[in-house]
Write a protein that holds these residues in place. Structure first.
Motif, PDB file in Angstrom:
ATOM      1  N   ASP A 165      32.216  55.164  54.743  1.00  0.00           N
ATOM      2  CA  ASP A 165      32.567  54.962  56.149  1.00  0.00           C
ATOM      3  C   ASP A 165      33.582  53.838  56.293  1.00  0.00           C
ATOM      4  O   ASP A 165      34.463  53.880  57.156  1.00  0.00           O
ATOM      5  N   SER A 166      33.453  52.812  55.446  1.00  0.00           N
ATOM      6  CA  SER A 166      34.401  51.700  55.459  1.00  0.00           C
ATOM      7  C   SER A 166      34.277  50.938  54.149  1.00  0.00           C
ATOM      8  O   SER A 166      33.247  51.006  53.477  1.00  0.00           O
ATOM      9  N   ILE A 167      35.349  50.224  53.781  1.00  0.00           N
ATOM     10  CA  ILE A 167      35.353  49.389  52.583  1.00  0.00           C
ATOM     11  C   ILE A 167      35.994  48.054  52.931  1.00  0.00           C
ATOM     12  O   ILE A 167      37.114  48.005  53.445  1.00  0.00           O
ATOM     13  N   ASP A 168      35.270  46.969  52.660  1.00  0.00           N
ATOM     14  CA  ASP A 168      35.761  45.620  52.924  1.00  0.00           C
ATOM     15  C   ASP A 168      36.042  44.940  51.591  1.00  0.00           C
ATOM     16  O   ASP A 168      35.130  44.666  50.813  1.00  0.00           O
ATOM     17  N   LEU A 169      37.322  44.688  51.319  1.00  0.00           N
ATOM     18  CA  LEU A 169      37.714  43.993  50.093  1.00  0.00           C
ATOM     19  C   LEU A 169      37.960  42.510  50.320  1.00  0.00           C
ATOM     20  O   LEU A 169      38.332  41.792  49.392  1.00  0.00           O
ATOM     21  N   GLY A 170      37.772  42.053  51.536  1.00  0.00           N
ATOM     22  CA  GLY A 170      38.073  40.658  51.843  1.00  0.00           C
ATOM     23  C   GLY A 170      39.541  40.481  52.151  1.00  0.00           C
ATOM     24  O   GLY A 170      39.911  40.056  53.246  1.00  0.00           O
ATOM     25  N   VAL A 171      40.411  40.805  51.182  1.00  0.00           N
ATOM     26  CA  VAL A 171      41.852  40.693  51.406  1.00  0.00           C
ATOM     27  C   VAL A 171      42.378  41.880  52.193  1.00  0.00           C
ATOM     28  O   VAL A 171      43.513  41.864  52.664  1.00  0.00           O
ATOM     29  N   ALA A 172      41.579  42.926  52.344  1.00  0.00           N
ATOM     30  CA  ALA A 172      41.957  44.103  53.128  1.00  0.00           C
ATOM     31  C   ALA A 172      40.693  44.840  53.536  1.00  0.00           C
ATOM     32  O   ALA A 172      39.694  44.807  52.814  1.00  0.00           O
ATOM     33  N   ARG A 173      40.747  45.482  54.705  1.00  0.00           N
ATOM     34  CA  ARG A 173      39.617  46.259  55.197  1.00  0.00           C
ATOM     35  C   ARG A 173      40.087  47.659  55.528  1.00  0.00           C
ATOM     36  O   ARG A 173      41.144  47.843  56.131  1.00  0.00           O
ATOM     37  N   PHE A 174      39.305  48.640  55.130  1.00  0.00           N
ATOM     38  CA  PHE A 174      39.641  50.037  55.361  1.00  0.00           C
ATOM     39  C   PHE A 174      38.527  50.713  56.138  1.00  0.00           C
ATOM     40  O   PHE A 174      37.352  50.381  55.980  1.00  0.00           O
ATOM     41  N   GLY A 175      38.906  51.705  56.946  1.00  0.00           N
ATOM     42  CA  GLY A 175      37.923  52.525  57.629  1.00  0.00           C
ATOM     43  C   GLY A 175      37.457  53.637  56.706  1.00  0.00           C
ATOM     44  O   GLY A 175      37.272  53.432  55.512  1.00  0.00           O
ATOM     45  N   ALA A 176      37.295  54.847  57.266  1.00  0.00           N
ATOM     46  CA  ALA A 176      36.840  55.981  56.460  1.00  0.00           C
ATOM     47  C   ALA A 176      37.769  56.168  55.263  1.00  0.00           C
ATOM     48  O   ALA A 176      38.990  56.243  55.412  1.00  0.00           O
ATOM     49  N   THR A 177      37.181  56.239  54.070  1.00  0.00           N
ATOM     50  CA  THR A 177      37.965  56.262  52.842  1.00  0.00           C
ATOM     51  C   THR A 177      37.426  57.309  51.879  1.00  0.00           C
ATOM     52  O   THR A 177      36.209  57.476  51.748  1.00  0.00           O
ATOM     53  N   SER A 178      38.340  58.002  51.209  1.00  0.00           N
ATOM     54  CA  SER A 178      37.992  58.946  50.147  1.00  0.00           C
ATOM     55  C   SER A 178      38.769  58.550  48.902  1.00  0.00           C
ATOM     56  O   SER A 178      39.994  58.432  48.947  1.00  0.00           O
ATOM     57  N   VAL A 179      38.052  58.332  47.804  1.00  0.00           N
ATOM     58  CA  VAL A 179      38.665  57.869  46.557  1.00  0.00           C
ATOM     59  C   VAL A 179      38.143  58.707  45.399  1.00  0.00           C
ATOM     60  O   VAL A 179      36.964  59.080  45.366  1.00  0.00           O
ATOM     61  N   LYS A 180      39.035  59.006  44.461  1.00  0.00           N
ATOM     62  CA  LYS A 180      38.629  59.689  43.239  1.00  0.00           C
ATOM     63  C   LYS A 180      38.971  58.801  42.047  1.00  0.00           C
ATOM     64  O   LYS A 180      40.070  58.276  41.943  1.00  0.00           O
ATOM     65  N   LEU A 181      37.996  58.637  41.156  1.00  0.00           N
ATOM     66  CA  LEU A 181      38.179  57.851  39.940  1.00  0.00           C
ATOM     67  C   LEU A 181      38.075  58.775  38.738  1.00  0.00           C
ATOM     68  O   LEU A 181      37.092  59.510  38.596  1.00  0.00           O
ATOM     69  N   ALA A 182      39.087  58.740  37.880  1.00  0.00           N
ATOM     70  CA  ALA A 182      39.067  59.482  36.617  1.00  0.00           C
ATOM     71  C   ALA A 182      39.131  58.474  35.479  1.00  0.00           C
ATOM     72  O   ALA A 182      40.039  57.643  35.425  1.00  0.00           O
ATOM     73  N   LEU A 183      38.154  58.541  34.590  1.00  0.00           N
ATOM     74  CA  LEU A 183      38.085  57.634  33.448  1.00  0.00           C
ATOM     75  C   LEU A 183      38.076  58.469  32.180  1.00  0.00           C
ATOM     76  O   LEU A 183      37.183  59.292  31.974  1.00  0.00           O
ATOM     77  N   GLU A 184      39.079  58.268  31.340  1.00  0.00           N
ATOM     78  CA  GLU A 184      39.188  59.028  30.096  1.00  0.00           C
ATOM     79  C   GLU A 184      39.769  58.143  29.003  1.00  0.00           C
ATOM     80  O   GLU A 184      40.809  57.535  29.179  1.00  0.00           O
ATOM     81  N   ARG A 185      39.034  58.069  27.889  1.00  0.00           N
ATOM     82  CA  ARG A 185      39.460  57.273  26.739  1.00  0.00           C
ATOM     83  C   ARG A 185      39.817  55.849  27.167  1.00  0.00           C
ATOM     84  O   ARG A 185      40.890  55.341  26.836  1.00  0.00           O
ATOM     85  N   SER A 186      38.931  55.222  27.951  1.00  0.00           N
ATOM     86  CA  SER A 186      39.069  53.830  28.404  1.00  0.00           C
ATOM     87  C   SER A 186      40.211  53.622  29.395  1.00  0.00           C
ATOM     88  O   SER A 186      40.542  52.490  29.728  1.00  0.00           O
ATOM     89  N   ARG A 187      40.817  54.691  29.884  1.00  0.00           N
ATOM     90  CA  ARG A 187      41.909  54.592  30.860  1.00  0.00           C
ATOM     91  C   ARG A 187      41.410  55.095  32.207  1.00  0.00           C
ATOM     92  O   ARG A 187      40.945  56.223  32.322  1.00  0.00           O
ATOM     93  N   ALA A 188      41.492  54.244  33.214  1.00  0.00           N
ATOM     94  CA  ALA A 188      41.009  54.585  34.546  1.00  0.00           C
ATOM     95  C   ALA A 188      42.178  54.845  35.492  1.00  0.00           C
ATOM     96  O   ALA A 188      43.154  54.090  35.516  1.00  0.00           O
ATOM     97  N   VAL A 189      42.093  55.921  36.244  1.00  0.00           N
ATOM     98  CA  VAL A 189      43.086  56.270  37.256  1.00  0.00           C
ATOM     99  C   VAL A 189      42.370  56.444  38.581  1.00  0.00           C
ATOM    100  O   VAL A 189      41.397  57.203  38.670  1.00  0.00           O
TER     101      VAL A 189
END
Length: 205
Positions: A165-189
């Motif tokens: 619903d929201s993400i607070d990073l301190g240095v930036a705040r976001f409302g509704a957010t959709s994120v995809k994380l791909a981790l392969e062979r120690s490399r994250a995208v």
């Protein structure tokens, strides 16, 4: 943890049976047909689980598991050895995440595929910021300058889709957010497919 019949579950064997899992397509599968049980597990600071994966315990930030991690949900262990979580709830300190996940054997290491749904995520401790962002405050500490130990990334591959619903990073705040994380062979995208911020919307390619 205890299953629905009060029998104790070996969490180590559940997470890493014979140090491997069968190969499976990189997508959260249909509900497996094998019998399932209800799991309630207190994972502590993940030190034991990380040791089984051959990695050091993660240094989790306050609010995201530093004080402890717990898990509950319906778990299925297939005859082939894969592990499937449905209707799961992961609690990281006071942060509650809804999750469906599959843990299977990849080509070189275990692979986690998960869908995660969160409410308001407070990630200021993880980002090193305690203010600023959309309201223009001047208390942001900025991104951490210390080296980050990423050795644990080599323990498994992963594909994780997160909606919040929201993400607070301190240095930036976001409302509704959709994120995809791909981790392969120690490399994250990380692919931010959608994020509301500063009265507008940020979207990936």
């Amino acid at each position: 943890g205890l299953n629905g019949q009060g029998e104790r579950v070996n969490l180590a064997a559940l997470c890493f049976p014979q140090q491997g899992f069968p190969q499976q397509a990189a997508a959260v599968s249909e509900q497996p047909r094998e019998p399932r049980f209800d799991l309630v597990a207190d994972l502590g600071t993940l030190a034991e689980v990380a040791a089984l994966a051959g990695a050091s315990a993660p240094d989790l930030p306050v609010g995201l598991g530093a004080g402890g991690v717990s898990l509950k949900g319906a778990v299925t262990l297939t005859d082939a050895g894969s592990v499937h979580l449905r209707g799961g709830t992961v609690t990281l300190d006071g942060t509650v995440l809804a999750m469906d996940a599959d843990l299977t054997q990849g080509e070189a290491r275990p692979k986690l595929v998960a869908r995660v749904v969160a409410g308001a995520l407070d990630m200021r401790a993880a980002a090193g910021g305690s203010g600023g962002g959309a309201k223009g405050g001047a208390q942001a500490a900025g991104w951490p300058k210390e080296p980050i130990d990423v050795s644990a990334l080599g323990a498994l591959d992963a594909e994780v889709a997160l909606t919040a619903d929201s993400i607070d990073l301190g240095v930036a705040r976001f409302g509704a957010t959709s994120v995809k994380l791909a981790l392969e062979r120690s490399r994250a995208v990380i692919d931010v497919s959608q994020a509301k911020a500063y009265g507008g919307r940020v979207a990936g390619p």
